[in-house]
Design a protein around this motif. Structure first.
Motif, PDB file in Angstrom:
ATOM      1  N   VAL A  79      14.331   0.531   1.344  1.00 41.80           N
ATOM      2  CA  VAL A  79      14.338   0.206   2.775  1.00 41.80           C
ATOM      3  C   VAL A  79      13.143   0.794   3.523  1.00 41.80           C
ATOM      4  CG1 VAL A  79      16.819  -0.176   2.971  1.00 41.80           C
ATOM      5  CG2 VAL A  79      15.930   2.148   3.189  1.00 41.80           C
ATOM      6  N   LEU A  80      12.209   1.406   2.807  1.00 38.07           N
ATOM      7  CA  LEU A  80      11.011   1.926   3.455  1.00 38.07           C
ATOM      8  C   LEU A  80      10.176   0.781   4.029  1.00 38.07           C
ATOM      9  CD1 LEU A  80       9.469   4.761   1.252  1.00 38.07           C
ATOM     10  CD2 LEU A  80      10.302   4.938   3.590  1.00 38.07           C
ATOM     11  N   LYS A  81       9.659   0.994   5.236  1.00 39.49           N
ATOM     12  CA  LYS A  81       8.770   0.018   5.868  1.00 39.49           C
ATOM     13  C   LYS A  81       7.328   0.445   5.568  1.00 39.49           C
ATOM     14  CE  LYS A  81      12.596  -1.444   7.705  1.00 39.49           C
ATOM     15  NZ  LYS A  81      13.321  -2.575   7.083  1.00 39.49           N
ATOM     16  N   LEU A  82       6.655  -0.340   4.715  1.00 45.17           N
ATOM     17  CA  LEU A  82       5.318   0.016   4.264  1.00 45.17           C
ATOM     18  C   LEU A  82       4.325  -1.087   4.582  1.00 45.17           C
ATOM     19  CD1 LEU A  82       6.229   1.288   0.674  1.00 45.17           C
ATOM     20  CD2 LEU A  82       5.827   2.699   2.694  1.00 45.17           C
ATOM     21  N   GLY A  83       3.077  -0.693   4.770  1.00 48.29           N
ATOM     22  CA  GLY A  83       2.009  -1.662   4.910  1.00 48.29           C
ATOM     23  C   GLY A  83       1.700  -2.302   3.564  1.00 48.29           C
ATOM     24  N   ARG A  84       0.966  -3.365   3.595  1.00 50.83           N
ATOM     25  CA  ARG A  84       0.689  -4.125   2.369  1.00 50.83           C
ATOM     26  C   ARG A  84       0.007  -3.261   1.298  1.00 50.83           C
ATOM     27  NH1 ARG A  84       0.145  -9.079   0.187  1.00 50.83           N
ATOM     28  NH2 ARG A  84      -1.696  -9.498  -1.101  1.00 50.83           N
ATOM     29  N   SER A  85      -0.963  -2.450   1.703  1.00 51.92           N
ATOM     30  CA  SER A  85      -1.691  -1.652   0.718  1.00 51.92           C
ATOM     31  C   SER A  85      -0.779  -0.665   0.013  1.00 51.92           C
ATOM     32  CB  SER A  85      -2.852  -0.914   1.390  1.00 51.92           C
ATOM     33  OG  SER A  85      -2.366  -0.021   2.388  1.00 51.92           O
ATOM     34  N   GLU A  86       0.127  -0.046   0.784  1.00 54.36           N
ATOM     35  CA  GLU A  86       1.064   0.906   0.175  1.00 54.36           C
ATOM     36  C   GLU A  86       2.060   0.197  -0.735  1.00 54.36           C
ATOM     37  OE1 GLU A  86       1.374   3.931  -0.308  1.00 54.36           O
ATOM     38  OE2 GLU A  86      -0.012   4.864   1.075  1.00 54.36           O
ATOM     39  N   MET A  87       2.493  -0.978  -0.328  1.00 51.49           N
ATOM     40  CA  MET A  87       3.418  -1.725  -1.184  1.00 51.49           C
ATOM     41  C   MET A  87       2.755  -2.079  -2.507  1.00 51.49           C
ATOM     42  SD  MET A  87       5.796  -4.238   1.138  1.00 51.49           S
ATOM     43  CE  MET A  87       4.478  -5.058   2.042  1.00 51.49           C
ATOM     44  N   LEU A  88       1.503  -2.522  -2.443  1.00 52.02           N
ATOM     45  CA  LEU A  88       0.799  -2.927  -3.654  1.00 52.02           C
ATOM     46  C   LEU A  88       0.497  -1.741  -4.560  1.00 52.02           C
ATOM     47  CD1 LEU A  88      -1.695  -5.570  -2.191  1.00 52.02           C
ATOM     48  CD2 LEU A  88       0.389  -5.999  -3.529  1.00 52.02           C
ATOM     49  N   SER A  89       0.397  -0.545  -3.987  1.00 57.12           N
ATOM     50  CA  SER A  89       0.083   0.639  -4.797  1.00 57.12           C
ATOM     51  C   SER A  89       1.335   1.390  -5.239  1.00 57.12           C
ATOM     52  CB  SER A  89      -0.840   1.587  -4.009  1.00 57.12           C
ATOM     53  OG  SER A  89      -0.160   2.112  -2.876  1.00 57.12           O
ATOM     54  N   GLY A  90       2.496   0.754  -5.087  1.00 58.17           N
ATOM     55  CA  GLY A  90       3.733   1.372  -5.569  1.00 58.17           C
ATOM     56  C   GLY A  90       4.302   2.431  -4.652  1.00 58.17           C
TER      57      GLY A  90
END
Length: 228
Positions: free
Chosen positions: A97-108
């Motif tokens: 449920v963490l709200k992350l930006g695209r770069s953070e999502m792509l980096s795991g």
């Protein structure tokens, strides 16, 4: 304010329904996903770290009324360190449920120990702000579970204990060697081998070198102590 079904499910996992759900949403928002309308969780993280510390300090004092400060300090550190917060976060699937930006999502980012630990502290602060210290304390002790009652044993530093074991027998301190590294750069896995002067050795893997060293030392210490 309406919240999504996955965030409602997260409320159930932590055992607290928010009267002010905006607090929870902020606690779950990493800086990479913040907007002018919704800030990130850094301020809540700062507060949650202090709330967690107070709860654990009080609990340890109540749990062992005869313990000296030198005994309590390592127990306290074991309960409030970032690794412990991240472990609890994984158990309640906070990363989902963490709200992350695209770069953070792509980096795991949903699996990163630092992000999970910070967000866990922010969630603690959100509960504290929403319902007060007693409710936050109940949640913390429920989520930390057996870690609190077992901390006197768990807080024992395996590397220090192994070194003391070796020195007591006239041996040199154990040596640690990185034998392998795997996984992507954003989520590496380190394998560390520890060896005593007499050739006895053990190996362990973890997401940080420090943790791998501790686990390797723990494995070797268990083996040599069982031998004596």
């Amino acid at each position: 304010m309406k919240i999504s079904a996955d965030v409602k499910a997260f409320e159930a996992r932590i055992g607290h329904h928010f009267d002010r759900p905006e607090l929870l949403l902020r606690a779950l928002t990493h800086g990479s996903a913040s907007t002018p309308a919704r800030g990130d969780n850094q301020r809540l993280e700062f507060l949650g770290d202090r709330v967690l510390g107070l709860v654990m300090a009080e609990t340890l004092l109540e749990q062992d009324t005869g313990a000296a400060e030198g005994q309590l300090a390592p127990r306290f550190n074991a309960l409030v360190r970032k690794e412990a917060c991240a472990e609890v976060a994984r158990e309640i699937d906070l990363g989902a449920v963490l709200k992350l930006g695209r770069s953070e999502m792509l980096s795991g980012g949903r699996r990163k120990q630092a992000l999970l630990g910070d967000a866990m502290e922010a969630v603690i602060a959100a509960v504290y702000e929403d319902a007060g210290l007693d409710v936050a304390k109940d949640m913390i002790l429920r989520l930390w579970g057996d870690r609190v009652s077992n901390v006197a044993e768990d807080a024992r530093d395996p590397k220090t204990a192994l070194q003391e074991w070796a020195q007591a027998r006239g041996e040199k301190p154990p040596s640690y060697t990185e034998t392998a590294r795997s996984g992507p750069d954003h989520a590496p896995v380190f394998t560390i081998a520890v060896r005593l002067e007499d050739g006895e050795a053990a190996e362990a893997s973890a997401s940080t070198k420090r943790q791998a060293e501790q686990e390797a030392a723990r494995a070797l210490l268990s083996r040599v102590e069982g031998r004596t």
